[in-house]
Scaffold this active site. Structure first.
Site, PDB file in Angstrom:
ATOM      1  N   GLU A  34       9.213  -4.165  10.856  1.00 40.09           N
ATOM      2  CA  GLU A  34       9.586  -2.854  10.301  1.00 40.09           C
ATOM      3  C   GLU A  34      10.070  -1.910  11.403  1.00 40.09           C
ATOM      4  O   GLU A  34       9.400  -1.736  12.430  1.00 40.09           O
ATOM      5  CB  GLU A  34       8.390  -2.239   9.544  1.00 40.09           C
ATOM      6  CG  GLU A  34       8.723  -0.850   8.986  1.00 40.09           C
ATOM      7  CD  GLU A  34       7.775  -0.364   7.899  1.00 40.09           C
ATOM      8  OE1 GLU A  34       6.892  -1.116   7.460  1.00 40.09           O
ATOM      9  OE2 GLU A  34       7.936   0.815   7.502  1.00 40.09           O
TER      10      GLU A  34
ATOM     11  N   ASP B  77       0.840  -1.205   0.000  1.00 36.91           N
ATOM     12  CA  ASP B  77       0.000   0.000   0.000  1.00 36.91           C
ATOM     13  C   ASP B  77       0.875   1.256   0.000  1.00 36.91           C
ATOM     14  O   ASP B  77       0.364   2.380  -0.106  1.00 36.91           O
ATOM     15  CB  ASP B  77      -1.024  -0.008   1.140  1.00 36.91           C
ATOM     16  CG  ASP B  77      -0.390  -0.014   2.515  1.00 36.91           C
ATOM     17  OD1 ASP B  77       0.850  -0.028   2.630  1.00 36.91           O
ATOM     18  OD2 ASP B  77      -1.170   0.004   3.504  1.00 36.91           O
TER      19      ASP B  77
ATOM     20  N   LYS C 260      -0.848  -9.581   2.856  1.00 38.06           N
ATOM     21  CA  LYS C 260      -0.146  -9.072   4.039  1.00 38.06           C
ATOM     22  C   LYS C 260      -1.095  -8.213   4.847  1.00 38.06           C
ATOM     23  O   LYS C 260      -1.896  -7.455   4.277  1.00 38.06           O
ATOM     24  CB  LYS C 260       1.084  -8.247   3.636  1.00 38.06           C
ATOM     25  CG  LYS C 260       1.818  -7.687   4.856  1.00 38.06           C
ATOM     26  CD  LYS C 260       3.150  -7.061   4.501  1.00 38.06           C
ATOM     27  CE  LYS C 260       3.035  -5.651   3.947  1.00 38.06           C
ATOM     28  NZ  LYS C 260       2.359  -4.693   4.852  1.00 38.06           N
TER      29      LYS C 260
ATOM     30  N   ASP D  27      -1.212  -6.392  -0.483  1.00 37.66           N
ATOM     31  CA  ASP D  27      -1.193  -5.719   0.823  1.00 37.66           C
ATOM     32  C   ASP D  27      -2.603  -5.243   1.165  1.00 37.66           C
ATOM     33  O   ASP D  27      -3.195  -4.442   0.414  1.00 37.66           O
ATOM     34  CB  ASP D  27      -0.238  -4.517   0.717  1.00 37.66           C
ATOM     35  CG  ASP D  27       0.309  -4.096   2.059  1.00 37.66           C
ATOM     36  OD1 ASP D  27       0.047  -4.783   3.064  1.00 37.66           O
ATOM     37  OD2 ASP D  27       1.028  -3.072   2.083  1.00 37.66           O
TER      38      ASP D  27
END
Ligand code: KIV
Length: 266
Positions: free
Chosen positions: A183, A45, A114, A84
């Site tokens: 992340e 995204d 995801k 995503d």
């Protein structure tokens, strides 16, 4: 090579081989990523920012994500294509999550989806996996939560925050996720999470010890300049090359050099 599967992700982790992933958003780059032999291509995204020019990823819609996933799926034969799930496509209910995940597979040709989030999305992850759709989880800095996090900030810096991320990772693994993006977190924490899971961890700003790495394509290629996170390494300067090519084209047209007889019909 046959297409990368979730078994391929598991085998690479078990054999200590690094997984390589990048994002892509269209047919042309999908083909190049596939030819380069990467294990996975995420239709992230992040396209809201690097393709659509928006300030963050929140406004992008399911239909827009499906459109770009279709373009990439059309090109990619060997890498795993991961769609995503955009903001609000899975948060409201488990039913929404399963229906929207299925759209990535049925309408856009993805092999997995995801989902951002920790323990709060465990019911969604479990239900999507029960529906036979592989799920890549995503914890740490989750850009769909920027307003709660107060911006794009490194997560898991305190012992307590690190412990919560460790617990989230374990719960997502137990829910059936086949891999997990880590992340923007300290490398030591990502190392601990990686050692504690049997599924592959895919790092972005999470140090060297993850089972694999992912970056945004426009960052890798030096195409996106609005901001460059510390964890990005640019492997090319396509912005510079593109600019030079276009300036040269403009110059040659203006000077009557292009098209020459070589590019003309007799
Ligand atoms: O949207 C995206 O590109 C992502 C990756 C950076 C992990 O979520």
């Amino acid at each position: 090579m046959a297409r990368a599967t979730i078994q391929h992700f598991r085998d690479k982790k078990q054999n200590g081989q690094k997984l390589t992933l990048v994002t892509a958003y269209d047919y042309t780059f999908g083909r190049i990523v596939d030819e380069a032999g990467l294990d996975g291509v995420l239709v992230g995204d992040s396209l809201a920012m690097v393709v659509q020019g928006l300030d963050n990823t929140l406004p992008i819609t399911m239909d827009e994500m499906l459109y770009h996933t279709r373009l990439v799926s059309r090109a990619v034969e060997k890498s795993m294509v991961i769609g995503d799930m955009p903001f609000m496509s899975y948060q409201v209910s488990v039913e929404d999550a399963v229906r929207n995940a299925a759209r990535f597979v049925k309408e856009a040709g993805a092999q997995a989806v995801k989902i951002e989030g920790g323990s709060e999305v465990v019911p969604q992850v479990a239900a999507i996996v029960r529906a036979e759709i592989p799920v890549m989880a995503h914890i740490g800095l989750t850009p769909q939560a920027i307003y709660r996090m107060g911006g794009y900030k490194v997560q898991g810096k305190t012992e307590q925050a690190g412990k919560l991320l460790m617990e989230d990772a374990k719960r997502l693994e137990d829910a059936g996720a086949f891999s997990i993006v880590l992340e923007a977190m300290p490398g030591g924490l990502a190392k601990q999470i990686t050692a504690s899971l049997s599924i592959a961890t895919i790092g972005i700003g999470a140090g060297i010890d993850c089972d694999g790495q992912i970056l945004v394509l426009h960052d890798v290629l030096g195409l996106f300049e609005r901001f460059i996170p510390k964890f990005v390494k640019r492997y090319a300067n396509l912005k510079g090359e593109t600019l030079n090519a276009l300036k040269q084209y403009k110059d040659e047209v203006e000077k009557g050099i292009f098209p020459s007889s070589k590019e003309s019909f007799q």
